[in-house]
Design a protein around this motif. Structure first.
Motif, PDB file in Angstrom:
ATOM      1  N   MET A   1      51.555  39.198  46.028  1.00 25.59           N
ATOM      2  CA  MET A   1      52.035  38.208  45.049  1.00 25.59           C
ATOM      3  C   MET A   1      51.451  36.812  45.264  1.00 25.59           C
ATOM      4  SD  MET A   1      54.030  40.353  43.663  1.00 25.59           S
ATOM      5  CE  MET A   1      55.090  39.610  42.454  1.00 25.59           C
ATOM      6  N   VAL A   2      50.436  36.687  46.116  1.00 28.55           N
ATOM      7  CA  VAL A   2      49.798  35.382  46.264  1.00 28.55           C
ATOM      8  C   VAL A   2      48.547  35.371  45.407  1.00 28.55           C
ATOM      9  CG1 VAL A   2      48.582  33.835  47.857  1.00 28.55           C
ATOM     10  CG2 VAL A   2      50.683  34.982  48.584  1.00 28.55           C
ATOM     11  N   THR A   3      48.515  34.482  44.439  1.00 28.75           N
ATOM     12  CA  THR A   3      47.372  34.437  43.541  1.00 28.75           C
ATOM     13  C   THR A   3      47.004  33.003  43.201  1.00 28.75           C
ATOM     14  OG1 THR A   3      46.501  35.163  41.402  1.00 28.75           O
ATOM     15  CG2 THR A   3      48.859  34.709  41.482  1.00 28.75           C
ATOM     16  N   GLY A   4      45.716  32.798  42.933  1.00 27.09           N
ATOM     17  CA  GLY A   4      45.277  31.472  42.510  1.00 27.09           C
ATOM     18  C   GLY A   4      44.834  31.529  41.065  1.00 27.09           C
ATOM     19  N   ARG A   5      45.027  32.706  40.432  1.00 23.95           N
ATOM     20  CA  ARG A   5      44.544  32.880  39.055  1.00 23.95           C
ATOM     21  C   ARG A   5      45.732  33.026  38.115  1.00 23.95           C
ATOM     22  NH1 ARG A   5      41.791  37.327  37.821  1.00 23.95           N
ATOM     23  NH2 ARG A   5      42.434  38.616  39.582  1.00 23.95           N
TER      24      ARG A   5
ATOM     25  N   THR B   1      47.840  39.184  39.626  1.00 21.53           N
ATOM     26  CA  THR B   1      49.131  39.625  40.140  1.00 21.53           C
ATOM     27  C   THR B   1      49.214  39.354  41.648  1.00 21.53           C
ATOM     28  OG1 THR B   1      48.255  41.833  40.424  1.00 21.53           O
ATOM     29  CG2 THR B   1      49.549  41.444  38.449  1.00 21.53           C
ATOM     30  N   GLY B   2      48.071  39.043  42.262  1.00 22.30           N
ATOM     31  CA  GLY B   2      48.085  38.730  43.685  1.00 22.30           C
ATOM     32  C   GLY B   2      48.282  39.955  44.570  1.00 22.30           C
ATOM     33  N   LEU B   3      47.874  41.115  44.063  1.00 22.68           N
ATOM     34  CA  LEU B   3      48.066  42.337  44.865  1.00 22.68           C
ATOM     35  C   LEU B   3      46.753  42.920  45.387  1.00 22.68           C
ATOM     36  CD1 LEU B   3      50.856  44.117  42.797  1.00 22.68           C
ATOM     37  CD2 LEU B   3      51.068  42.971  44.991  1.00 22.68           C
ATOM     38  N   GLY B   4      45.632  42.524  44.762  1.00 18.32           N
ATOM     39  CA  GLY B   4      44.335  43.126  45.101  1.00 18.32           C
ATOM     40  C   GLY B   4      44.029  43.116  46.588  1.00 18.32           C
ATOM     41  N   LEU B   5      44.181  41.955  47.226  1.00 15.71           N
ATOM     42  CA  LEU B   5      43.793  41.854  48.633  1.00 15.71           C
ATOM     43  C   LEU B   5      44.804  42.501  49.563  1.00 15.71           C
ATOM     44  CD1 LEU B   5      42.271  38.272  48.857  1.00 15.71           C
ATOM     45  CD2 LEU B   5      41.086  40.461  48.931  1.00 15.71           C
ATOM     46  N   SER B   6      46.099  42.430  49.201  1.00 12.25           N
ATOM     47  CA  SER B   6      47.080  43.055  50.100  1.00 12.25           C
ATOM     48  C   SER B   6      46.906  44.581  50.059  1.00 12.25           C
ATOM     49  CB  SER B   6      48.493  42.608  49.768  1.00 12.25           C
ATOM     50  OG  SER B   6      49.080  43.432  48.821  1.00 12.25           O
ATOM     51  N   ILE B   7      46.538  45.112  48.892  1.00 12.32           N
ATOM     52  CA  ILE B   7      46.269  46.559  48.808  1.00 12.32           C
ATOM     53  C   ILE B   7      45.008  46.899  49.614  1.00 12.32           C
ATOM     54  CG2 ILE B   7      45.537  48.402  47.223  1.00 12.32           C
ATOM     55  CD1 ILE B   7      47.477  47.157  45.152  1.00 12.32           C
TER      56      ILE B   7
ATOM     57  N   GLN C   1      30.413  29.425  49.597  1.00 12.47           N
ATOM     58  CA  GLN C   1      30.258  30.663  50.382  1.00 12.47           C
ATOM     59  C   GLN C   1      31.610  31.249  50.817  1.00 12.47           C
ATOM     60  OE1 GLN C   1      28.623  31.076  54.434  1.00 12.47           O
ATOM     61  NE2 GLN C   1      27.033  32.321  53.468  1.00 12.47           N
ATOM     62  N   THR C   2      31.909  32.403  50.265  1.00 12.13           N
ATOM     63  CA  THR C   2      33.118  33.115  50.686  1.00 12.13           C
ATOM     64  C   THR C   2      32.688  34.458  51.266  1.00 12.13           C
ATOM     65  OG1 THR C   2      34.450  32.031  49.012  1.00 12.13           O
ATOM     66  CG2 THR C   2      35.306  34.107  49.877  1.00 12.13           C
ATOM     67  N   ILE C   3      33.145  34.725  52.487  1.00 14.08           N
ATOM     68  CA  ILE C   3      32.760  35.989  53.132  1.00 14.08           C
ATOM     69  C   ILE C   3      34.017  36.796  53.420  1.00 14.08           C
ATOM     70  CG2 ILE C   3      31.529  37.066  55.060  1.00 14.08           C
ATOM     71  CD1 ILE C   3      30.168  34.407  55.595  1.00 14.08           C
ATOM     72  N   PHE C   4      34.099  37.982  52.868  1.00 16.13           N
ATOM     73  CA  PHE C   4      35.136  38.933  53.262  1.00 16.13           C
ATOM     74  C   PHE C   4      34.461  39.944  54.181  1.00 16.13           C
ATOM     75  CE2 PHE C   4      37.411  37.077  49.802  1.00 16.13           C
ATOM     76  CZ  PHE C   4      38.744  37.201  50.183  1.00 16.13           C
ATOM     77  N   THR C   5      35.014  40.097  55.379  1.00 20.50           N
ATOM     78  CA  THR C   5      34.422  41.040  56.335  1.00 20.50           C
ATOM     79  C   THR C   5      35.386  42.182  56.589  1.00 20.50           C
ATOM     80  OG1 THR C   5      33.262  39.215  57.379  1.00 20.50           O
ATOM     81  CG2 THR C   5      33.395  41.253  58.627  1.00 20.50           C
TER      82      THR C   5
HETATM   83  N1  ATP Z   1      35.887  35.599  46.524  1.00 19.14           N
HETATM   84  C1  ATP Z   1      36.859  34.742  46.210  1.00 19.14           C
HETATM   85  N2  ATP Z   1      36.579  33.473  45.830  1.00 19.14           N
HETATM   86  C2  ATP Z   1      37.549  32.591  45.540  1.00 19.14           C
HETATM   87  N3  ATP Z   1      38.874  32.869  45.557  1.00 19.14           N
HETATM   88  C3  ATP Z   1      39.224  34.130  45.912  1.00 19.14           C
HETATM   89  C4  ATP Z   1      38.248  35.114  46.263  1.00 19.14           C
HETATM   90  N4  ATP Z   1      38.913  36.254  46.583  1.00 19.14           N
HETATM   91  C5  ATP Z   1      40.226  35.987  46.448  1.00 19.14           C
HETATM   92  N5  ATP Z   1      40.426  34.731  46.032  1.00 19.14           N
HETATM   93  C6  ATP Z   1      41.723  34.063  45.805  1.00 19.14           C
HETATM   94  O1  ATP Z   1      42.722  34.855  46.412  1.00 19.14           O
HETATM   95  C7  ATP Z   1      43.736  35.180  45.461  1.00 19.14           C
HETATM   96  C8  ATP Z   1      44.382  36.513  45.807  1.00 19.14           C
HETATM   97  O2  ATP Z   1      43.516  37.595  45.498  1.00 19.14           O
HETATM   98  P1  ATP Z   1      44.113  39.013  45.139  1.00 19.14           P
HETATM   99  O3  ATP Z   1      42.975  39.931  44.835  1.00 19.14           O
HETATM  100  O4  ATP Z   1      45.071  39.426  46.191  1.00 19.14           O
HETATM  101  O5  ATP Z   1      44.966  38.738  43.822  1.00 19.14           O
HETATM  102  P2  ATP Z   1      44.453  38.400  42.363  1.00 19.14           P
HETATM  103  O6  ATP Z   1      42.980  38.613  42.260  1.00 19.14           O
HETATM  104  O7  ATP Z   1      44.956  37.048  42.028  1.00 19.14           O
HETATM  105  O8  ATP Z   1      45.236  39.477  41.490  1.00 19.14           O
HETATM  106  P3  ATP Z   1      44.950  41.050  41.387  1.00 19.14           P
HETATM  107  O9  ATP Z   1      43.804  41.366  42.294  1.00 19.14           O
HETATM  108  O10 ATP Z   1      46.211  41.702  41.839  1.00 19.14           O
HETATM  109  O11 ATP Z   1      44.621  41.281  39.969  1.00 19.14           O
HETATM  110  C9  ATP Z   1      43.003  35.120  44.140  1.00 19.14           C
HETATM  111  O12 ATP Z   1      43.911  34.867  43.093  1.00 19.14           O
HETATM  112  C10 ATP Z   1      42.041  33.975  44.339  1.00 19.14           C
HETATM  113  O13 ATP Z   1      42.684  32.735  44.115  1.00 19.14           O
END
Ligand code: ATP
Ligand code: MG
Length: 359
Positions: A311-315, A319-325, A345-349
């Motif tokens: 539930m943490v989202t910046g958009r 929904t803020g679930l993508g990364l927790s999943i 530069q954003t790096i997910f490792t």
């Molecule tokens: N590569 C990235 N660049 C900038 N911000 C990012 C990036 N990846 C994630 N974020 C930030 O992290 C937040 C959380 O990401 P997450 O995937 O968990 O949720 P979401 O994308 O908001 O919603 P969902 O994936 O559930 O549709 C995003 O809303 C965004 O603000």
């Protein structure tokens, strides 16, 4: 007798191979006689390539450092330094503690032993432990709440269905449909918050099949202005994992990168293997590292420590679930996702243990 000597040598080699401290043996000219696997890892150089090279070929050695090492060799006084920042030849900067110990003369030759402890690594392990602990705490909290929500929700939905059957006219069904629809939506949300329940169906896979699958999937749906760079290590071994779950994790991270790029930019997929690496509490002999890098606007500072929470989202539409999943899918493979972000530069490792391979 020679058997005992051979056995001792083998034991010593095993110890050196498994040390998490990087060890370098230098001769009087500060040329490398030996490095152990932890050192190969730290400086991203193989023993074969490093052997007989001068130390300054693998790390930046200024005059003062060279003088201290030579002085130590001459005077035979060991010395240590703490929290020193050094630069490797790949321009990476590392914070280390090190000890230089002159070894007693053998056949008139002097050697210097350098033991290097990578502090960033210790900080990283502490950070990961904290991340894992916090995630477990959140998961337990959500599990408890989900249980409390799901039971009455089932009752509510069932009652609305019964009520619907008893209604005299269709005009009131609109309201029971709203109850049923909203109950379903809530149920769905709770299920997604709980994360995937699926038990991984593991099979032997190559990580590049996963990466390429995701790339083809998203490339078909994203703007032409987004370009993919591929930097794959072709020598990576097959390993046991559930390809569908890994696809989902990589997809969630990639979709975020695409959304951060707002139509223009680059995404890099990079794969590497690391020897002797700790994930959470556990030390692994071989670990797969997948970097998903984008040059978008970066993660807002106030979000960075929380993005793996549900539930943490910046958009506005997230929904803020993508990364927790994604994190829980990788955790199911005993791995971990980390993130480092700054504007541009954003790096997910993703780290995944490759224990079941013998590469
Ligand atoms: N590569 C990235 N660049 C900038 N911000 C990012 C990036 N990846 C994630 N974020 C930030 O992290 C937040 C959380 O990401 P997450 O995937 O968990 O949720 P979401 O994308 O908001 O919603 P969902 O994936 O559930 O549709 C995003 O809303 C965004 O603000
Ligand atoms: Mg997302």
């Amino acid at each position: 007798m020679s058997e005992i000597v051979a056995q001792t040598e083998e034991t010593l080699n095993t110890i050196l191979d498994n040390l998490s401290t990087a060890v370098i043996l230098l001769n009087e000219d500060l040329c490398i006689e030996f490095i152990n696997p932890a050192c190969e890892n730290l400086f991203q150089i193989s023993y074969k390539r490093a052997h007989q090279q001068i130390l300054s070929n693998i790390l930046f050695v200024n005059d003062e450092f060279a003088y201290r090492l030579k002085h130590c060799l001459k005077t035979e006084h060991p010395f240590s330094e703490h929290e020193v920042t050094i630069r490797t030849c790949n321009a990476d900067s590392l914070t280390i503690n090190y000890t230089a110990t002159p070894l007693s003369q053998t056949e008139n030759k002097r050697y210097l032993l350098l033991e290097i402890n990578h502090l960033d690594r210790h900080l990283r392990i502490a950070r990961e432990e904290k991340l894992l602990n916090e995630q477990n705490a959140t998961k337990n909290l959500i599990r408890g709440m989900a249980h409390e929500i799901k039971n009455p929700l089932g009752g509510l939905r069932g009652a609305a269905q019964l009520l619907e059957r008893e209604l005299p006219g269709d005009n009131l069904k609109e309201y029971t449909q709203i109850i049923i629809g909203e109950a379903d939506r809530l149920q769905n949300l709770v299920d997604r918050m709980l994360g995937p329940k699926i038990i991984p169906q593991k099979q032997e896979i190559n990580i590049h099949q996963v990466m390429e699958h995701v790339r083809q999937l998203v490339q078909a749906e994203c703007d032409k202005g987004i370009h993919f760079n591929l930097d794959y290590d072709p020598s990576l071994p097959y390993f046991s994992a559930d390809p569908d779950l890994l696809i989902q994790a990589v997809l969630n991270i990639t979709r975020n990168a695409i959304s951060a790029l707002e139509g223009h930019g680059e995404i890099t997929y990079k794969t590497r293997h690391i020897r002797h690496f700790t994930i959470g509490h556990k030390h692994h002999r071989l670990v797969l590292q997948i970097d998903i890098i984008d040059n978008g606007h970066g993660i807002p500072e106030e979000l960075i420590d929380q993005i793996f929470y549900p539930m943490v989202t910046g958009r506005a539409d997230g929904t803020g679930l993508g990364l927790s999943i994604a994190q829980s899918l990788i955790n199911q493979h005993d791995g971990l996702i980390e993130c480092d972000s700054q504007p541009g530069q954003t790096i997910f490792t993703i780290y995944l243990p490759l224990e079941n391979t013998d590469a």
